[in-house]
Design a protein around this motif. Structure first.
Motif, PDB file in Angstrom:
ATOM      1  N   ASP A  19     -24.398-113.097  50.156  1.00  0.00           N
ATOM      2  CA  ASP A  19     -24.631-114.341  48.780  1.00  0.00           C
ATOM      3  C   ASP A  19     -24.408-113.301  47.833  1.00  0.00           C
ATOM      4  O   ASP A  19     -24.868-112.105  47.340  1.00  0.00           O
ATOM      5  CB  ASP A  19     -25.861-114.206  48.761  1.00  0.00           C
ATOM      6  CG  ASP A  19     -26.856-115.757  49.382  1.00  0.00           C
ATOM      7  OD1 ASP A  19     -25.548-116.334  50.026  1.00  0.00           O
ATOM      8  OD2 ASP A  19     -28.392-115.754  49.224  1.00  0.00           O
ATOM      9  N   GLY A  20     -23.360-113.460  47.151  1.00  0.00           N
ATOM     10  CA  GLY A  20     -22.514-113.364  46.299  1.00  0.00           C
ATOM     11  C   GLY A  20     -21.579-112.119  46.002  1.00  0.00           C
ATOM     12  O   GLY A  20     -21.550-111.100  45.431  1.00  0.00           O
TER      13      GLY A  20
ATOM     14  N   ALA B 232     -20.584-116.274  49.895  1.00  0.00           N
ATOM     15  CA  ALA B 232     -19.546-114.991  48.934  1.00  0.00           C
ATOM     16  C   ALA B 232     -18.819-115.454  47.930  1.00  0.00           C
ATOM     17  O   ALA B 232     -18.912-116.850  47.870  1.00  0.00           O
ATOM     18  CB  ALA B 232     -18.668-113.960  50.318  1.00  0.00           C
ATOM     19  N   ASP B 233     -17.888-114.460  47.322  1.00  0.00           N
ATOM     20  CA  ASP B 233     -17.445-114.843  46.040  1.00  0.00           C
ATOM     21  C   ASP B 233     -15.894-114.137  46.769  1.00  0.00           C
ATOM     22  O   ASP B 233     -15.618-113.313  45.892  1.00  0.00           O
ATOM     23  CB  ASP B 233     -18.054-114.512  44.882  1.00  0.00           C
ATOM     24  CG  ASP B 233     -16.965-114.093  43.454  1.00  0.00           C
ATOM     25  OD1 ASP B 233     -15.948-115.089  43.640  1.00  0.00           O
ATOM     26  OD2 ASP B 233     -17.071-113.817  42.853  1.00  0.00           O
ATOM     27  N   PRO B 234     -14.839-115.030  46.888  1.00  0.00           N
ATOM     28  CA  PRO B 234     -14.733-114.583  47.169  1.00  0.00           C
ATOM     29  C   PRO B 234     -13.009-114.570  46.374  1.00  0.00           C
ATOM     30  O   PRO B 234     -12.928-114.694  45.721  1.00  0.00           O
ATOM     31  CB  PRO B 234     -13.312-115.630  48.765  1.00  0.00           C
ATOM     32  CG  PRO B 234     -13.376-117.087  48.232  1.00  0.00           C
ATOM     33  CD  PRO B 234     -15.209-117.165  47.123  1.00  0.00           C
ATOM     34  N   THR B 235     -12.507-113.375  46.627  1.00  0.00           N
ATOM     35  CA  THR B 235     -10.935-112.834  45.274  1.00  0.00           C
ATOM     36  C   THR B 235      -9.972-112.556  46.300  1.00  0.00           C
ATOM     37  O   THR B 235     -10.074-111.572  46.683  1.00  0.00           O
ATOM     38  CB  THR B 235     -11.811-111.540  44.719  1.00  0.00           C
ATOM     39  OG1 THR B 235     -13.133-111.675  44.545  1.00  0.00           O
ATOM     40  CG2 THR B 235     -10.897-111.640  43.550  1.00  0.00           C
TER      41      THR B 235
ATOM     42  N   LYS C 279     -18.300-110.083  46.004  1.00  0.00           N
ATOM     43  CA  LYS C 279     -17.046-110.267  46.158  1.00  0.00           C
ATOM     44  C   LYS C 279     -15.973-109.485  47.416  1.00  0.00           C
ATOM     45  O   LYS C 279     -15.938-108.698  48.152  1.00  0.00           O
ATOM     46  CB  LYS C 279     -16.611-109.358  44.990  1.00  0.00           C
ATOM     47  CG  LYS C 279     -17.308-109.777  43.400  1.00  0.00           C
ATOM     48  CD  LYS C 279     -16.764-109.174  42.513  1.00  0.00           C
ATOM     49  CE  LYS C 279     -17.312-110.648  41.219  1.00  0.00           C
ATOM     50  NZ  LYS C 279     -17.080-108.997  39.809  1.00  0.00           N
TER      51      LYS C 279
ATOM     52  N   THR D 184     -16.311-119.263  50.501  1.00  0.00           N
ATOM     53  CA  THR D 184     -17.767-119.461  49.604  1.00  0.00           C
ATOM     54  C   THR D 184     -18.422-120.675  50.404  1.00  0.00           C
ATOM     55  O   THR D 184     -20.086-120.645  50.203  1.00  0.00           O
ATOM     56  CB  THR D 184     -16.203-121.133  49.058  1.00  0.00           C
ATOM     57  OG1 THR D 184     -15.436-120.166  48.019  1.00  0.00           O
ATOM     58  CG2 THR D 184     -17.218-121.705  48.219  1.00  0.00           C
TER      59      THR D 184
ATOM     60  N   VAL E  28     -13.868-105.401  43.619  1.00  0.00           N
ATOM     61  CA  VAL E  28     -15.037-105.843  45.357  1.00  0.00           C
ATOM     62  C   VAL E  28     -15.542-104.798  46.015  1.00  0.00           C
ATOM     63  O   VAL E  28     -15.480-103.912  45.894  1.00  0.00           O
ATOM     64  CB  VAL E  28     -13.463-106.520  45.555  1.00  0.00           C
ATOM     65  CG1 VAL E  28     -12.797-107.028  44.874  1.00  0.00           C
ATOM     66  CG2 VAL E  28     -12.694-105.595  46.546  1.00  0.00           C
TER      67      VAL E  28
ATOM     68  N   GLN F 254     -10.832-118.449  51.277  1.00  0.00           N
ATOM     69  CA  GLN F 254     -11.391-118.993  50.560  1.00  0.00           C
ATOM     70  C   GLN F 254     -12.493-119.388  50.571  1.00  0.00           C
ATOM     71  O   GLN F 254     -13.549-119.719  50.176  1.00  0.00           O
ATOM     72  CB  GLN F 254     -10.219-120.131  48.678  1.00  0.00           C
ATOM     73  CG  GLN F 254      -9.452-119.072  48.342  1.00  0.00           C
ATOM     74  CD  GLN F 254      -9.496-117.902  47.168  1.00  0.00           C
ATOM     75  OE1 GLN F 254     -10.686-118.533  46.571  1.00  0.00           O
ATOM     76  NE2 GLN F 254      -8.823-116.756  47.196  1.00  0.00           N
TER      77      GLN F 254
END
Length: 336
Positions: free
Chosen positions: A169-170, A190-193, A172, A186, A209, A182
């Motif tokens: 969760d959260g 998570a926050d995919p970059t 990067k 998601t 990240v 992505q």
């Protein structure tokens, strides 16, 4: 010597020079091979092995020059297939992930938790599904010759152990330039970059990240533990086969013998690299642990939680990949 003799001799010399020039031109033919990683990694070593075998089998009449680190596409690995298709690159040992934006069928290998083990990968690449994928590549102007292996991808981060979806969760997470990645991260919260490999290590260094996913060979050789990646989860969530391939127009200019040699040497180099990558896996894991990285291995129940959390990704991507291909691969995995 009379003038006729001199003229005849000069003509003979000129003819010999022409033959020699033509011979040298033929011997000097060089084709470019693109790879994302250098020969410090098995991936780069596969390309170098291919070049070595081709030079040996052709007696130097055909040489392959390897351009590592995505040099030919200015570091943007997702442009490699397009560059090869257009003729800017002659050949490549490329990743199914990096080529998937142009060849949707290659997303089969990136479906989360679809490939349970190496036997499943071999069943797919060596069966009807593998043939269907090669046909899809060829229909787009590139001739695929053989398979290689980047391996199962594992997850690392700088925050703490990950053994359940909620731990993501959260966070990067650096991912490659594929929409499927992505969607996968998601779905896991998570926050995919998205960023290229060239930008990934600096981003991990600065903390831009929190984590990344890659095979153990990449984690080990690139010393990702030195940029704060102290936690590693072995989850085998997807596999990244490599493909040896050549531009269709370049292929058309080669003789039958040259094509035969290129294909045979690609298969040989691929088999060599796959075996090497798998044999080194346990040694790499031991080396990573010796450097102080905390390794988490999922139980069957923990693994199932990740599988369940990513089912929506399968539902979204099956139509894009093609149900016929999905079915063929599923059958081959089941029968492995």
């Amino acid at each position: 010597m009379n003038s006729v003799s001199r003229i005849s001799r000069i003509a003979a010399v000129l003819a010999g020079a022409t033959v020699l020039t033509a011979s040298l031109t033929a011997q000097a033919r060089e084709l470019s091979i693109s790879t994302v990683l250098s020969d410090a990694f098995p991936w780069g070593q596969a390309a170098e092995k291919w070049a070595e075998l081709v030079e040996e089998r052709t007696g130097g009449e055909l040489t392959l020059r390897v351009y590592p680190n995505s040099q030919l596409v200015n570091g943007d690995q997702t442009r490699e297939f397009s560059a090869m298709r257009s003729g800017l690159i002659d050949m490549a040992v490329g990743s199914t992930i990096n080529w998937s934006p142009q060849v949707p069928e290659l997303n089969l290998f990136s479906l989360p938790f679809f490939m349970p083990d190496e036997a499943a990968v071999d069943a797919v690449t060596g069966g009807a599904a593998g043939e269907m994928i090669f046909e899809a590549i060829e229909s787009r102007g590139v001739i695929p010759l053989a398979w290689g292996e980047n391996g199962f991808r594992q997850l690392s981060n700088s925050r703490g152990p990950i053994d359940e979806p909620g731990d993501l969760d959260g966070l990067k997470i650096r991912v490659v330039g594929s929409p499927l990645f992505q969607d996968t991260f998601t779905a896991l919260g998570a926050d995919p970059t998205q960023m290229s490999w060239a930008d990934a290590k600096p981003a991990l260094t600065t903390g831009a990240v929190d984590g990344q996913e890659n095979p153990l060979s990449v984690f080990d050789v690139a010393r990702i533990d030195q940029v704060g990646q102290e936690y590693l989860t072995l989850w085998n969530y997807m596999n990244d086969p490599l493909i040896f391939a050549v531009n269709e127009q370049v292929w058309a200019t080669l003789s039958e013998e040259e094509r035969k040699i290129l294909r045979e040497t690609a298969i040989e180099a691929g088999e060599w690299e796959i075996a090497m990558t798998r044999e080194q896996e346990s040694e790499r894991l031991a080396a990573i642990q010796e450097r102080g990285v905390q390794v988490t291995e999922l139980t069957e129940e923990q693994h199932r939680a990740f599988v369940n959390a990513t089912q929506s990704v399968h539902e979204k991507w099956y139509p894009r990949i093609g149900q016929e291909l999905i079915d063929a691969a599923s059958q081959e995995i089941e029968a492995r």
